[in-house]
Scaffold this active site. Structure first.
Site, PDB file in Angstrom:
ATOM      1  N   LYS A 576      82.138  11.114  44.804  1.00  0.00           N
ATOM      2  CA  LYS A 576      81.624   9.767  45.124  1.00  0.00           C
ATOM      3  C   LYS A 576      82.720   8.708  45.246  1.00  0.00           C
ATOM      4  CE  LYS A 576      78.810  10.424  41.591  1.00  0.00           C
ATOM      5  NZ  LYS A 576      78.580  11.865  41.555  1.00  0.00           N
ATOM      6  N   LEU A 610      68.819  15.779  47.642  1.00  0.00           N
ATOM      7  CA  LEU A 610      67.749  14.971  48.225  1.00  0.00           C
ATOM      8  C   LEU A 610      68.244  14.234  49.476  1.00  0.00           C
ATOM      9  CD1 LEU A 610      66.174  13.375  45.007  1.00  0.00           C
ATOM     10  CD2 LEU A 610      65.340  15.330  46.307  1.00  0.00           C
ATOM     11  N   GLY A 661      74.922  21.569  32.462  1.00  0.00           N
ATOM     12  CA  GLY A 661      75.578  21.268  33.742  1.00  0.00           C
ATOM     13  C   GLY A 661      75.038  20.065  34.473  1.00  0.00           C
ATOM     14  N   ASP A 675      78.735   6.254  37.116  1.00  0.00           N
ATOM     15  CA  ASP A 675      78.203   7.163  38.122  1.00  0.00           C
ATOM     16  C   ASP A 675      77.049   6.516  38.895  1.00  0.00           C
ATOM     17  OD1 ASP A 675      78.015   9.895  39.293  1.00  0.00           O
ATOM     18  OD2 ASP A 675      76.035   9.831  38.358  1.00  0.00           O
ATOM     19  N   LYS A 679      76.785   5.242  42.905  1.00  0.00           N
ATOM     20  CA  LYS A 679      75.684   5.663  43.776  1.00  0.00           C
ATOM     21  C   LYS A 679      74.959   4.463  44.367  1.00  0.00           C
ATOM     22  CE  LYS A 679      74.829  10.007  41.316  1.00  0.00           C
ATOM     23  NZ  LYS A 679      73.893  10.754  40.431  1.00  0.00           N
ATOM     24  N   GLY A 793      72.509  19.049  39.065  1.00  0.00           N
ATOM     25  CA  GLY A 793      72.701  20.493  38.953  1.00  0.00           C
ATOM     26  C   GLY A 793      73.614  21.022  40.029  1.00  0.00           C
TER      27      GLY A 793
END
Length: 811
Positions: A576, A610, A661, A675, A679, A793
């Site tokens: 990212k 997604l 994970g 994080d 996003k 995941g």
């Protein structure tokens, strides 16, 4: 009757010459044949090299000469089993070698090597080989081609006297023996009788002249390949044999570097409608390539791609050229009078410049000739001195069906452009059977490969993939590619060729592909690497149709994207950092990708697999406007707040997220909101708003002091928060609410905060590590669009990366 020509490789070894014997004897049982042979492979070059040593007074000519004697003697000893035949053959061959020795000795003594002498010297290659083959094939009759093929001297070159040669050939073969043996390449001057030759590749020409003069059923060219290939197999491993070609197509491929047959070979048989069969002496049962008038049921627009290395482009330019009649005549007359061949011409419509392609070895002379021809105009300033650009390569795509297929040129130049290859000059004839263009020689291999794939000459479309990062996401991606490899080949005609894999310390790169079954072992044995070394090695490979895949969280790797995109390498990333970096950098990456015609894809930066970013882009591209975004974007945090309970304290949920994970390798990135902020910044930018990470309002739930120090310090201190979280959780439970860490963008303003939502809120029932995004747009105002699903995941993230890769392969 047939004419069979065997090249140097076909008589160059014991295996090949014995194969020749079988082929000839098999054909001779069916009909009379004429066999034309070249010198033993490499002998013509050796004859010339020995001549140069002799004229320079180099004593080494004697050893070089003896090497040739020994090679022919060894051949005779091995293949001629009859003692009488062997003795007679040795006498003939040694007589020829004695003559050759005398000529070399004379050259050595007087230090002079005229063209006449050199022509005589090189004639011995074919005279020796044909004499050996005539003995090997019992019952054959040897003919001296110097008595049959006549030339005339024109501008220092030996041009064929076609009419006289045809008469002599018809007279000589009026009564055809079962097998006639003729040395190729050599001829003689019609006036003086001195030995001449038809030039390199002239044995093919000899065979063609004989076939045309005698109205042969066919001409067979036996060589060391299965026929004409769609491209050079040394460069393109997926190249394959072309079953049928028209004379025009074959001529075009030959003129532009396909060395299967000598270009002048085609004309004599073409006008007689005699087919040419190109076959492999080492693999005689393969069908080879047939060259004939017209290819029936031919649906391919492009038949093959050929190229010429060592191209120099000379530009003749000046304002005085505009509208002046006769300038091009002067250019080509001057070059022709000096024996310089031009294989490509490109002229600007304004007529103020004409560019011509010549071979590098002719470049200096061509510039000199043209500067002399236009000396007056150059001195007056009406024209510029000749400009020569070397280190170029000429490529031609060939196919008669191109004239029936619209858009070929557009596809050609579009394909090259997307691969970062600039076309320096191009030419297309009105017949549309050939489009030729000039590129920098360093792009030759890349050009050939990308065009071979683009025009469906390859069995498969190839996408070359570099994968950086072999952690949880990277290793899952490699496994997914490995498991899908055969399926994609079979059903999608796609080869995902993983040409590079890099870890944090090592890298393996292979143009042929990395073995995915044991890449970890290969990495351990590979040389140490760094981001800079990795970038330099990838760019040096200059490989076509390639994509760099970043499965790391590395800032240093993200810094490489601009270099890759600038060199027409697409980038797919789960990292990212780049898309959430300074807005100028984000915009530069996107604009570079757009300008270069490659892809910069980062769908998995938000929501793992997604389709969130893609959906936002689709909405905007269709004219909709994003007004508001509300989202739970951290699968890790959602997992934590769904797991927390009276039995499972806060610190334990964080540990479980790490073990399963869901979290980043350093969970503080998730807990600090970094994080989610990244996003949210990415989504806001995709929605059309300019925002930086510092613009996001933060309402966090873990004190700053927990983010200082090492990761070990963090894990040690984390249980201190358990009691406070448990007290707040009980209060929340009593109110029938749940925690959700929500990212919000409203009209360009952004924030992240831990919010308590009741059971009426769409986020209330969000389970496990799922993500949800609600998009309020001008079209979806009353009922916002919702995208919900598994948002964390390694497997789903890898699958999302894989989907991005596939979208590039399907462009």
């Amino acid at each position: 009757m047939k004419v069979l020509k065997f090249g140097g490789t076909s008589v160059g070894s014991v295996k090949s010459i014995l194969s020749l014997k079988r082929i000839v004897e098999n054909e001779a049982r069916k009909q009379p044949i004429v066999v034309v042979v070249s010198a033993l492979g490499g002998i013509t070059d050796k004859l010339i090299a020995t001549s140069k040593m002799a004229v320079e007074g180099d004593e080494g000519w004697k050893a070089s000469y003896q090497d040739m004697v020994n090679r022919h003697h060894k051949m005779i000893d091995t293949i001629i089993t009859d003692l009488n035949d062997r003795e007679l053959l040795f006498n003939k061959v040694d007589t020829l070698f004695e003559q050759l020795h005398s000529i070399y000795f004379g050259v050595y003594l007087i230090h002079d090597l005229s063209q006449k002498t050199l022509d005589t010297i090189v004639s011995y290659g074919e005279r020796l080989s044909s004499t050996i083959v005539a003995t090997l094939v019992r019952g054959s009759k040897w003919f001296d081609s110097r008595e049959l093929i006549k030339t005339e001297a024109v501008n220092g070159k030996n041009n064929l006297d076609s009419e006289l040669s045809t008469k002599l050939l018809r007279d000589a073969f009026e009564d055809l023996p079962r097998v006639s043996l003729v040395p190729g390449f050599i001829s003689s001057d019609r006036d003086t009788g001195e030995t001449t030759n038809l030039g390199r590749g002239g044995s093919d020409y000899t065979a063609s002249l004989i076939a045309a003069s005698l109205n042969a059923e066919s001409l067979e060219i036996w060589t060391d390949v299965d026929g004409f290939m769609t491209a050079d197999p040394k460069v393109i491993r997926s190249a394959y044999t072309i079953d049928e070609l028209s004379y025009v197509e074959a001529m075009e491929l030959c003129n532009f570097g396909a060395k299967v047959i000598y270009p002048p070979t085609i004309y004599p048989v073409c006008i007689k409608h005699i087919p040419i069969h190109v076959k492999n002496t080492f693999n005689p049962n393969t069908p080879g390539t047939i060259i004939k008038d017209k290819v029936e049921n031919d649906r391919k627009a492009i038949k093959g791609i050929s190229s010429i290395k060592g191209t120099t482009l000379i530009t003749v330019s000046g304002l005085s050229m505009v509208g002046v009649i006769g300038v091009n005549r002067r250019i080509f007359t001057a070059l022709a009078n000096n024996g310089i061949s031009v294989f490509l011409v490109s002229q600007a419509s304004s007529e103020n410049s004409t560019s011509i392609g010549v071979r590098d070895e002719d470049a200096d002379n061509a510039v000199k000739v043209l500067n002399h021809e236009f000396q007056t105009e150059i001195e007056d300033g009406a024209m510029f001195p000749m400009h020569a650009e070397s280190n170029l390569a000429t490529i031609a795509i060939v196919g008669e069906n191109m004239k029936h297929t619209p858009g070929i040129a557009g596809k050609l130049f579009g394909t090259l452009g997307r691969s970062g290859i600039s076309v320096i000059a191009c030419a297309q004839g009105a017949s549309e059977t050939n489009i030729s263009f000039v590129v920098d020689s360093k792009y030759l291999r890349k050009s050939l490969n990308v065009l071979h794939d683009s025009f469906f000459l390859s069995e498969y479309n190839v996408l070359n993939v570099f994968i950086c990062g072999i952690g949880t996401v990277g290793s899952k991606l490699i496994e997914q590619i490995r498991s899908q490899y055969e399926e994609l080949k079979e059903h999608s005609r796609l080869k995902l060729n993983v040409v590079g894999i890099a870890s944090s310390k090592n890298a393996i790169l292979s143009r042929d592909g990395v073995d995915l079954d044991n890449y970890r072992e290969q990495l351990k044995l590979s040389e140490p690497s760094s981001p800079e070394k990795l970038r330099d090695r990838i760019l040096k490979m200059n490989i076509f149709n390639s994509v760099f895949v970043d499965c790391t969280a590395s800032r240093e790797i993200a810094a490489l994207y601009q270099s890759f995109l600038s060199h027409n390498i697409s980038v797919v990333t789960a990292n990212k950092i780049a898309a959430s970096s300074a807005y100028e950098n984000y915009e530069k990456l996107k604009s570079t990708a757009l300008k270069r015609g490659v892809k910069f894809l980062y769908e998995t930066n938000v929501g793992a697999g997604l389709p969130i970013i893609g959906t936002i882009n689709d909405l905007r591209n269709s004219g909709d406007r994003i007004l508001k975004i509300e989202a739970v974007l951290s699968g890790t945090l959602n997992f934590i707040f769904n797991e927390i309970s009276a039995q499972v304290p806060f610190s334990e949920t964080v540990k479980r997220a790490k073990e399963q994970g869901y979290s980043e390798p350093d969970p503080r990135i998730d807990l600090s909101g970094v994080d989610v902020i990244r996003k949210l910044v990415i989504l806001t930018r995709e929605a059309g708003y300019r925002v930086e990470q510092d613009d996001v309002e933060k309402s966090l739930f873990v004190p700053d002091e927990y983010f200082k120090g090492s990761v070990d310090d963090f894990w040690e201190k984390l249980p201190e928060l358990d009691a406070d979280f448990e007290a707040r959780r009980r209060q929340l439970d009593a109110e029938d609410k749940r925690w959700r860490f929500v990212a919000t963008m409203d009209g360009g303003k952004t924030s992240v905060a831990l919010r308590a939502v009741d059971r009426n809120h769409p986020f209330y029932r969000l389970e496990g590590s799922n993500n949800i995004v609600m998009l309020t747009t001008e079209r979806y105002k009353e009922y916002p669009m919702q995208i919900q699903g598994y948002g964390a995941g390694a497997s789903v993230t890898a699958a999302g990366v894989f989907a991005n890769i596939m979208s590039i392969a399907n462009v």
